[in-house]
Design a protein around this motif. Structure first.
Motif, PDB file in Angstrom:
ATOM      1  N   VAL A   8       4.444  13.618  26.683  1.00 45.42           N
ATOM      2  CA  VAL A   8       5.490  13.828  27.689  1.00 45.42           C
ATOM      3  C   VAL A   8       6.227  12.516  27.953  1.00 45.42           C
ATOM      4  O   VAL A   8       7.464  12.478  27.939  1.00 45.42           O
ATOM      5  N   ALA A   9       5.476  11.449  28.194  1.00 42.86           N
ATOM      6  CA  ALA A   9       6.100  10.149  28.455  1.00 42.86           C
ATOM      7  C   ALA A   9       6.918   9.690  27.248  1.00 42.86           C
ATOM      8  O   ALA A   9       8.058   9.231  27.400  1.00 42.86           O
ATOM      9  N   PHE A  10       6.342   9.826  26.050  1.00 42.72           N
ATOM     10  CA  PHE A  10       7.044   9.440  24.819  1.00 42.72           C
ATOM     11  C   PHE A  10       8.346  10.221  24.678  1.00 42.72           C
ATOM     12  O   PHE A  10       9.398   9.660  24.363  1.00 42.72           O
ATOM     13  N   GLY A  11       8.279  11.526  24.915  1.00 36.74           N
ATOM     14  CA  GLY A  11       9.476  12.362  24.833  1.00 36.74           C
ATOM     15  C   GLY A  11      10.531  11.950  25.845  1.00 36.74           C
ATOM     16  O   GLY A  11      11.731  11.916  25.536  1.00 36.74           O
TER      17      GLY A  11
ATOM     18  N   ILE B 216       9.327   8.270  37.433  1.00 28.63           N
ATOM     19  CA  ILE B 216       8.484   9.356  36.886  1.00 28.63           C
ATOM     20  C   ILE B 216       7.943   8.961  35.517  1.00 28.63           C
ATOM     21  O   ILE B 216       6.752   9.124  35.235  1.00 28.63           O
ATOM     22  N   ILE B 217       8.811   8.424  34.677  1.00 28.86           N
ATOM     23  CA  ILE B 217       8.389   8.013  33.328  1.00 28.86           C
ATOM     24  C   ILE B 217       7.342   6.901  33.410  1.00 28.86           C
ATOM     25  O   ILE B 217       6.348   6.916  32.674  1.00 28.86           O
ATOM     26  N   ALA B 218       7.561   5.942  34.283  1.00 28.96           N
ATOM     27  CA  ALA B 218       6.578   4.858  34.442  1.00 28.96           C
ATOM     28  C   ALA B 218       5.242   5.416  34.917  1.00 28.96           C
ATOM     29  O   ALA B 218       4.181   5.028  34.405  1.00 28.96           O
ATOM     30  N   TRP B 219       5.270   6.333  35.870  1.00 33.35           N
ATOM     31  CA  TRP B 219       4.045   6.961  36.392  1.00 33.35           C
ATOM     32  C   TRP B 219       3.317   7.708  35.270  1.00 33.35           C
ATOM     33  O   TRP B 219       2.102   7.574  35.120  1.00 33.35           O
ATOM     34  N   GLU B 220       4.061   8.485  34.485  1.00 33.93           N
ATOM     35  CA  GLU B 220       3.473   9.212  33.354  1.00 33.93           C
ATOM     36  C   GLU B 220       2.847   8.245  32.355  1.00 33.93           C
ATOM     37  O   GLU B 220       1.761   8.502  31.827  1.00 33.93           O
ATOM     38  N   SER B 221       3.532   7.142  32.086  1.00 36.84           N
ATOM     39  CA  SER B 221       3.054   6.169  31.104  1.00 36.84           C
ATOM     40  C   SER B 221       1.753   5.513  31.553  1.00 36.84           C
ATOM     41  O   SER B 221       0.819   5.352  30.757  1.00 36.84           O
ATOM     42  N   VAL B 222       1.671   5.137  32.818  1.00 34.20           N
ATOM     43  CA  VAL B 222       0.444   4.528  33.338  1.00 34.20           C
ATOM     44  C   VAL B 222      -0.698   5.545  33.297  1.00 34.20           C
ATOM     45  O   VAL B 222      -1.818   5.216  32.889  1.00 34.20           O
ATOM     46  N   ALA B 223      -0.419   6.778  33.703  1.00 37.78           N
ATOM     47  CA  ALA B 223      -1.454   7.829  33.651  1.00 37.78           C
ATOM     48  C   ALA B 223      -1.935   8.021  32.216  1.00 37.78           C
ATOM     49  O   ALA B 223      -3.140   8.138  31.962  1.00 37.78           O
ATOM     50  N   ALA B 224      -1.006   8.033  31.268  1.00 36.50           N
ATOM     51  CA  ALA B 224      -1.374   8.192  29.860  1.00 36.50           C
ATOM     52  C   ALA B 224      -2.259   7.054  29.394  1.00 36.50           C
ATOM     53  O   ALA B 224      -3.285   7.281  28.737  1.00 36.50           O
ATOM     54  N   LEU B 225      -1.904   5.829  29.729  1.00 33.06           N
ATOM     55  CA  LEU B 225      -2.713   4.672  29.323  1.00 33.06           C
ATOM     56  C   LEU B 225      -4.118   4.740  29.912  1.00 33.06           C
ATOM     57  O   LEU B 225      -5.103   4.457  29.223  1.00 33.06           O
TER      58      LEU B 225
END
Length: 186
Positions: free
Chosen positions: A32-35, A80-89
């Motif tokens: 999701v973050a990548f997209g 939102i993208i930053a939040w998704e990225s941190v969650a993914a990491l």
């Protein structure tokens, strides 16, 4: 994500289940973050329409909530993208710790998974379902309604969080029994 030495027990299987499910959610939110990063414009339009409330019923009593500034809308989307990225990491790290420690990543993996999963629940529950769905009346939009997807993600993540937490519970120690009554003798 369980105590060491339980690889063949039921609790060991729960540990591997927690690792696997955490990995699935990690893969999902990473994609999701990548997209959102590589195809910025698609969901940028979604966020802009939701915040502008331009496809809702446009009830005058609600429209004061609309945010029409593209700068504010875009800042929200980048957040939102930053939040998704941190969650993914965090979830990728939790999965890696669980795998590298053969399903027994213990407290470290559980902590990472719990933080990442909670971040997702806050994003999809508070962010999309509550704020987007109710405050910005996203449920009224035929074109930009993401409430069902938000609820689905919130519930899926909640189930994984429960499995992760249960994987950290150790089975009660067997009690010593003597005699027919099950009570220890004097």
């Amino acid at each position: 994500m369980q105590n060491r030495g339980n690889g063949g027990t039921g609790s060991g299987r729960l540990s591997w289940t927690a690792v696997a499910l955490t990995g699935v959610v990690a893969l999902y939110i990473a994609l999701v973050a990548f997209g959102n990063i590589t195809d910025f414009g698609t969901n940028q339009a979604y966020v802009r329409h939701v915040l502008a409330m331009d496809t809702t019923f446009k009830a005058p009593d609600l429209m004061w909530r609309a945010i029409t500034s593209h700068s504010v809308q875009d800042a929200a989307y980048v957040g939102i993208i930053a939040w998704e990225s941190v969650a993914a990491l965090l979830l990728v790290a939790a999965t890696a710790v669980g795998v590298l420690r053969r399903g027994s990543g213990g407290a470290a993996a559980r902590r990472l998974a719990t933080t990442g999963l909670l971040m997702m629940m806050l994003l999809f529950g508070a962010g999309f379902w509550a704020i987007g769905g109710e405050w910005f009346a996203m449920w009224q939009s035929k074109a930009w309604n993401g409430v069902e997807a938000a609820v689905r993600n919130f519930l899926m993540t909640g189930v994984v969080l429960l499995v992760v937490q249960l994987s950290g519970k150790s089975a009660p120690a067997p009690t010593a029994r003597s005699g027919k009554s099950g009570k220890s003798g004097r």
